[in-house]
Design an enzyme around this catalytic site. Structure first.
Site, PDB file in Angstrom:
ATOM      1  N   ASP A  12     -15.251 -34.561  21.673  1.00 36.99           N
ATOM      2  CA  ASP A  12     -16.529 -34.159  22.265  1.00 36.99           C
ATOM      3  C   ASP A  12     -16.467 -34.239  23.797  1.00 36.99           C
ATOM      4  OD1 ASP A  12     -19.128 -33.322  22.317  1.00 36.99           O
ATOM      5  OD2 ASP A  12     -19.988 -35.267  21.781  1.00 36.99           O
ATOM      6  N   HIS A  29     -12.980 -26.413  27.471  1.00 32.44           N
ATOM      7  CA  HIS A  29     -12.280 -26.184  26.200  1.00 32.44           C
ATOM      8  C   HIS A  29     -10.785 -25.933  26.441  1.00 32.44           C
ATOM      9  CE1 HIS A  29     -16.039 -26.349  24.184  1.00 32.44           C
ATOM     10  NE2 HIS A  29     -16.501 -25.198  24.624  1.00 32.44           N
ATOM     11  N   LEU A 123       4.264 -35.684  10.602  1.00 31.21           N
ATOM     12  CA  LEU A 123       2.832 -35.837  10.911  1.00 31.21           C
ATOM     13  C   LEU A 123       2.078 -34.744  10.172  1.00 31.21           C
ATOM     14  CD1 LEU A 123       0.406 -36.866  12.751  1.00 31.21           C
ATOM     15  CD2 LEU A 123       1.078 -35.053  14.348  1.00 31.21           C
ATOM     16  N   ARG A 179     -14.596 -40.991  18.559  1.00 36.33           N
ATOM     17  CA  ARG A 179     -15.407 -39.933  19.170  1.00 36.33           C
ATOM     18  C   ARG A 179     -15.413 -40.128  20.679  1.00 36.33           C
ATOM     19  NH1 ARG A 179     -20.729 -36.950  17.207  1.00 36.33           N
ATOM     20  NH2 ARG A 179     -20.914 -35.516  18.952  1.00 36.33           N
TER      21      ARG A 179
HETATM   22  C1  FPP Z   1     -16.897 -30.414  21.855  1.00 39.26           C
HETATM   23  O1  FPP Z   1     -17.230 -30.367  23.223  1.00 39.26           O
HETATM   24  C2  FPP Z   1     -15.738 -29.614  21.598  1.00 39.26           C
HETATM   25  C3  FPP Z   1     -15.714 -28.496  20.814  1.00 39.26           C
HETATM   26  C4  FPP Z   1     -16.900 -27.944  20.138  1.00 39.26           C
HETATM   27  C5  FPP Z   1     -14.492 -27.733  20.652  1.00 39.26           C
HETATM   28  C6  FPP Z   1     -13.248 -28.523  20.457  1.00 39.26           C
HETATM   29  C7  FPP Z   1     -12.150 -27.612  20.669  1.00 39.26           C
HETATM   30  C8  FPP Z   1     -11.058 -27.836  21.412  1.00 39.26           C
HETATM   31  C9  FPP Z   1     -10.712 -29.107  22.042  1.00 39.26           C
HETATM   32  C10 FPP Z   1     -10.171 -26.699  21.629  1.00 39.26           C
HETATM   33  C11 FPP Z   1      -8.991 -26.511  20.818  1.00 39.26           C
HETATM   34  C12 FPP Z   1      -8.758 -27.197  19.558  1.00 39.26           C
HETATM   35  C13 FPP Z   1      -7.645 -27.003  18.830  1.00 39.26           C
HETATM   36  C14 FPP Z   1      -7.431 -27.739  17.577  1.00 39.26           C
HETATM   37  C15 FPP Z   1      -6.607 -26.073  19.271  1.00 39.26           C
HETATM   38  P1  FPP Z   1     -18.643 -29.793  23.643  1.00 39.26           P
HETATM   39  O2  FPP Z   1     -18.461 -28.394  24.068  1.00 39.26           O
HETATM   40  O3  FPP Z   1     -19.616 -30.006  22.532  1.00 39.26           O
HETATM   41  O4  FPP Z   1     -18.999 -30.676  24.851  1.00 39.26           O
HETATM   42  P2  FPP Z   1     -20.462 -31.036  25.371  1.00 39.26           P
HETATM   43  O5  FPP Z   1     -21.054 -31.941  24.326  1.00 39.26           O
HETATM   44  O6  FPP Z   1     -20.195 -31.712  26.650  1.00 39.26           O
HETATM   45  O7  FPP Z   1     -21.203 -29.743  25.504  1.00 39.26           O
END
Ligand code: FPP
Length: 239
Positions: A12, A29, A123, A179
């Site tokens: 997150d 991201h 893994l 988390r």
């Molecule tokens: C949460 O941060 C993150 C996500 C919804 C996306 C997670 C994805 C990645 C890390 C990219 C790639 C993953 C793989 C497996 C290749 P948020 O956007 O909710 O953050 P915020 O709460 O600050 O808005």
């Protein structure tokens, strides 16, 4: 207690990480993908055998169309760029979640990566993509209901073990769920599998989460006492 071997992470804070730097959310991201690479690479040395990552939830479709499209693009890039290394490094990749809502080309890439890495055993990397814990449980209940309706099993045959088999996951339950970003929620992530998991909530956003911090959290887990509803021998429980 030893370090955990089965770990799950709610990655997150990508958006906040970017916005705090005056960058578009997508930049968070992108940085998040780099962290995924580093954390996955670090797992074998840290003794982690199964890593489950929450990449996209069934609720994430509510985000702006442009952000959803960017995330899907990043998943495509990740699979394309990392497949060879994952295969070479002994990583078995599996996806959990509901696939039918995803674009056909992504589904094909996911199936291809699973096939290509299926015999690896250093893994297991489970990527939760269009995953929602309640959705997974409902889909499992439907599978079992169909078996009962077809007369293949009786209602009394529905045990916890049979139910777990109907879920998407094929790995041991996580001993630890981490988390990032300081939020204290579980957000529909592995509600069945994490029923007895320990949780670690860390303040850093996912793009700032390093393999060193990961290792420190795994060490800290080693100091915890897990009782699974029982009582420790030192506190009067059975020896
Ligand atoms: C949460 O941060 C993150 C996500 C919804 C996306 C997670 C994805 C990645 C890390 C990219 C790639 C993953 C793989 C497996 C290749 P948020 O956007 O909710 O953050 P915020 O709460 O600050 O808005």
């Amino acid at each position: 207690m030893a370090r955990p071997t089965n770990v799950a992470i709610i990655m997150d804070g990508n958006g906040r990480w970017a916005v705090r730097r005056g960058l578009p959310r997508v930049a968070g991201h992108k940085k998040g993908v780099q962290r995924v690479r580093e954390i996955v690479r670090a797992c074998p040395d840290l003794g982690v055998e199964t890593l489950t990552l929450y990449a996209f939830s069934t609720e994430n479709w509510k985000r702006p169309v442009i952000e959803v499209a960017a995330l899907m693009r990043l998943f495509r890039i990740y699979i394309r760029m990392e497949a060879a290394e994952l295969e070479r490094n002994g990583v078995c990749v599996r996806f959990i979640g509901e696939r039918s809502a995803l674009e056909p080309d992504i589904r094909a890439m996911m199936a291809g990566l699973e096939e290509r890495t299926k015999d690896n055993d250093l893994l297991t990397l489970q990527v939760a993509l269009n995953y929602g814990g309640r959705d997974e449980i409902v889909r499992a209940a439907r599978k079992i209901a169909a078996q009962v309706a077809a007369g293949e099993i009786a209602p009394g045959d529905v045990t916890e073990a049979r139910f777990a088999e109907a879920l998407d996951t094929r790995c041991p339950d996580p001993e630890l769920v981490i988390r990032t970003s300081g939020e204290h929620r579980t957000s529909n992530f592995l509600p069945w599998q994490a029923a007895y998991s320990e949780y670690a909530f860390v303040p850093e956003c996912w793009p700032d989460f390093t393999p060193d911090q990961f290792g420190a959290i795994l060490d800290e887990f080693g100091t915890r006492e897990r009782r699974f509803g029982g009582v420790e021998a030192s506190q009067g429980g059975p020896a």
